[in-house]
Design an enzyme around this catalytic site. Structure first.
Site, PDB file in Angstrom:
ATOM      1  N   HIS A 202      44.206  35.124  49.211  1.00  0.00           N
ATOM      2  CA  HIS A 202      45.502  34.807  49.969  1.00  0.00           C
ATOM      3  C   HIS A 202      45.477  33.348  50.516  1.00  0.00           C
ATOM      4  CE1 HIS A 202      46.852  38.784  49.410  1.00  0.00           C
ATOM      5  NE2 HIS A 202      45.860  39.483  50.166  1.00  0.00           N
TER       6      HIS A 202
HETATM    7  C1  X5A Z   1      42.166  40.280  51.216  1.00  0.00           C
HETATM    8  C2  X5A Z   1      43.142  41.277  51.702  1.00  0.00           C
HETATM    9  C3  X5A Z   1      45.175  42.117  52.882  1.00  0.00           C
HETATM   10  C4  X5A Z   1      46.114  41.348  53.902  1.00  0.00           C
HETATM   11  C5  X5A Z   1      47.059  42.363  54.320  1.00  0.00           C
HETATM   12  C6  X5A Z   1      47.757  41.888  55.766  1.00  0.00           C
HETATM   13  N1  X5A Z   1      43.960  40.925  52.293  1.00  0.00           N
HETATM   14  N2  X5A Z   1      48.804  43.021  55.637  1.00  0.00           N
HETATM   15  O1  X5A Z   1      43.163  42.227  51.193  1.00  0.00           O
HETATM   16 ZN    ZN Z   2      43.711  43.269  49.567  1.00  0.00          ZN
END
Ligand code: X5A
Ligand code: ZN
Length: 666
Positions: free
Chosen positions: A137
């Protein structure tokens, strides 16, 4: 070719943790790593890997993706107290910082690059790295969704720079959209990014319209971003498999990457509070196995999310077992993709039709956005403690039931004197046969006039088959001067030994006379000659016109044979390679390699004795020493594609994994 599986891990990455209350971030805990490592130890997997040390990623490596200013921000958190850390964290969406975050994030990057180096240098064939914080992300100027530095995106840039790679495939099976990776390569045709993600018509984090199927990339990169949005929770093994067979794999083989990177998040697995999906751990071994056939096996799996500790760690183990070449546990559950999954798949295929030859003959499907009467998804209460414990208990029994003991020898062969020297040295050649064992089987056939040598080969084949059925070996091959007869006898022997379901795939011109009337045997006959026979659910002829120019077979493999085979869920697979094959030997090899996903990888290959070169390749596929390579992709002949289309239409009620549209079936 390179052998071995790298494991990159460093306990230092457990230091990064949340120091205050934050319900959004509380699932990203240090135990994610320690549990995975513990489970790998439990299955004795660590000692089977080539251990590669992690290192810190350098600032210039991190700046392959991130801005200097952003790196400075992350660096500055090293010296901060809790209150300041909280303030910086609040500037991003779903992120926390800890005094060790900068250090851990650098190690996460470095561990990923170490894995890339191990694989690209040929030190190992493939590998896995267990890291946190995750990466997919994070963006040029921003941390996001528990992610600090974009490990996989950096790895792709690094591999391009250091090894001059032209084509890299990134498969993001985490349940969240790795928008950070998508942004990094949006207009770049040298990196193909595939992601599936919980989307719920944009009512799920990170709520981006660019996560939908119509985001296909920009400029020159059009067609090189593939998003499969899941609009319901509760997606499972067959939905994921359908997305692979009908979207990712045809395109990935056409793309023909030189390296595959997996953004391996396991929040797409059962019990995960974030994903709320229901894929079981063995699903990830199948996904891995498919991808191992690309890029000459060069595959790096890099941990992203995964928040149900037991589910996460079992799934990580299944991924690593696949990388190590262990037999695959059969995919469990009914093989029937749900309506909503099919709708998503249909939409992605339609959106990508302009960019990929494998989709050329796709019907001009209407993009649907209809909210059809959807199947009721499994209700999984988010954060419901009982649900988590239920998954724990489920996995306890499930893993016991699917993991069987691995035979000490992988491959046995019946090849006669002359063929033995063509085989890899690890192949076991059974000797000293006891005729009596095969008497019942043989007596039903007319073998009186058979030459002694041919009869011997036949008996040897049955000995190999016995070893497979008794699980003394995983697979085997047998040469035969009479492959049609041999396969008929092999099938009869399976029935005598009460093997419940046998999948038989014939390649080449063969005169098959096998009586079938129930679910015990499924025949798929790939032949150039047109057969007068009427196709039935369990006896299907696939007329495939040879095309030496393209030498292609992907539409049949992914569009028909594998969906049917996975729908059938056989206990044993027999592949018979006869004379005048209409397929190139690489396509036969690939087919056999992929069929290892069925029947706990139990395969008997029966090969016409004149086909020495194919025999050798198949032996190497079965022992795990060889991955077929492909050049010059050209689309399948239209008339072949038409044959597949017709067969799909004819059989998609019976073999439900063929379904990839939102048409409503009974
Ligand atoms: C790497 C990953 C998830 C973030 C979720 C936030 N991130 N609601 O799984
Ligand atoms: Zn994830």
């Amino acid at each position: 070719m390179a052998a071995g599986t790298a494991l990159v891990y460093d306990g230092e990455m457990i230091n990064h943790k949340l120091l205050w209350e934050d319900p959004t971030c509380e699932v990203e805990v240090p135990e994610r790593l320690s549990c995975c490592y513990g489970r790998l130890q439990h299955y004795n997997l660590i000692e089977r890997c080539i251990l590669v040390s992690a290192r810190e990623g350098t600032e210039s490596e991190i700046m392959l993706i991130h801005s200097m200013d952003y790196v400075e921000v992350v660096k500055s958190t090293e010296k901060m107290e809790k209150e300041e850390l909280q303030k910086v964290s609040a500037e991003y969406d779903a992120v926390y910082f800890h005094p060790t975050t900068y250090r851990c994030a650098k190690v996460a990057v470095g561990a990923t690059l170490q894995l890339v180096d191990a694989v690209m240098s040929g030190k190992t064939r493939n590998g896995l790295t267990l890291i946190r914080p995750p990466g997919h992300h994070s963006q040029r100027n921003a941390a996001n969704g528990f992610c600090i530095f974009n490990n996989v995106a950096i790895a792709a840039k690094y591999a391009q720079r250091k090894y001059g790679l032209q084509r890299i495939l990134i498969v993001d099976w985490d349940i969240h959209h790795g928008q950070g990776i998508q942004y990094a390569f949006d207009d770049d045709p040298s990196v193909l990014y595939f992601s599936w993600h919980r989307f719920e018509h944009q009512n799920f984090w990170p709520w981006l319209s660019e996560s939908n199927y119509d985001a296909v990339g920009q400029g020159k990169g059009k067609g090189f971003t593939i998003n499969v949005p899941w609009n319901l929770v509760g997606m499972g093994n067959s939905d994921y498999l359908a997305a692979f067979l009908h979207v990712l794999l045809p395109i990935a083989f056409e793309f023909d990457p030189e390296l595959v990177l997996i953004s391996a998040g396991y929040d797409s697995g059962i019990g995960d509070p974030e994903g709320q999906m229901k894929a079981t751990p063995e699903c990830f071994s199948h996904l891995t196995h498919f991808l191992m056939n690309l890029a000459n096996g060069k595959l790096c799996a890099v941990l992203e999310g995964g928040y149900h500790l037991r589910s996460l760690s079992e799934s990580v183990c299944m991924t690593l077992k696949a990388l190590l070449g262990d037999p695959l546990s059969p995919l469990s559950g009914e093989m029937m993709p749900c309506l909503s999954a099919r709708e998503s798949i249909q939409n992605v295929r339609a959106a990508h039709k302009p960019y990929w030859k494998c989709l050329t003959y796709e019907e001009k499907a209407e993009l649907t956005q209809t909210n059809v009467e959807l199947l009721s998804p499994q209700e999984v209460g988010k954060g419901d403690v009982n649900e988590v414990i239920k998954t724990d208990r489920f996995l306890e029994t499930h893993m016991k039931s699917i993991l069987s003991l691995k035979p000490p020898i992988k491959t046995a062969a019946a090849v006669g004197e002359s063929g033995a020297y063509l085989l890899p040295p690890t192949v076991h050649i059974p000797k000293g046969l006891d005729m009596k064992e095969f008497k019942t089987t043989i007596s039903a056939f007319d073998v009186k006039n058979m030459k002694e040598e041919a009869l011997n080969l036949l008996l040897n084949m049955l000995a190999v088959l016995n070893k497979i059925i008794k699980k003394e070996v995983i697979n085997g091959l047998a040469v035969s001067s009479t492959p049609s007869l041999s396969s008929a006898i092999a099938i009869a022997h399976c029935q005598n030994l009460k093997v419940q379901k046998v999948l038989c795939v014939f390649v080449g011109d063969m005169d098959m006379k096998i009586e079938l009337d129930d679910d015990k045997v499924l025949l798929i006959n790939i032949c150039a000659k047109h057969f007068e026979q009427v196709n039935t659910k369990h006896n299907i002829s696939l007329n495939w016109k040879e095309d030496p120019k393209t030498n292609n077979f992907f539409s049949a493999t992914f569009g028909f044979i594998l969906p049917v085979a996975y729908s059938y869920q056989p206990n044993l697979t027999i592949v018979i390679v006869g004379p005048n094959q209409n397929l190139g030997k690489n396509r036969i090899s690939l087919l056999i390699s992929l069929l290892q996903g069925l029947a706990e990888s139990q395969i008997l290959a029966v090969i016409q004795d004149t086909e020495e070169k194919i025999m050798q390749d198949i032996a190497n596929i079965l022992t795990g020493d060889f991955i077929p390579n492909f050049e010059n992709f050209a689309p399948d002949l239209q008339e072949n594609v038409e044959v597949i289309k017709e067969l799909r239409a004819q059989f998609q009620q019976e073999w439900k994994l063929l379904q990839c549209s939102a048409k409503n079936f009974k």
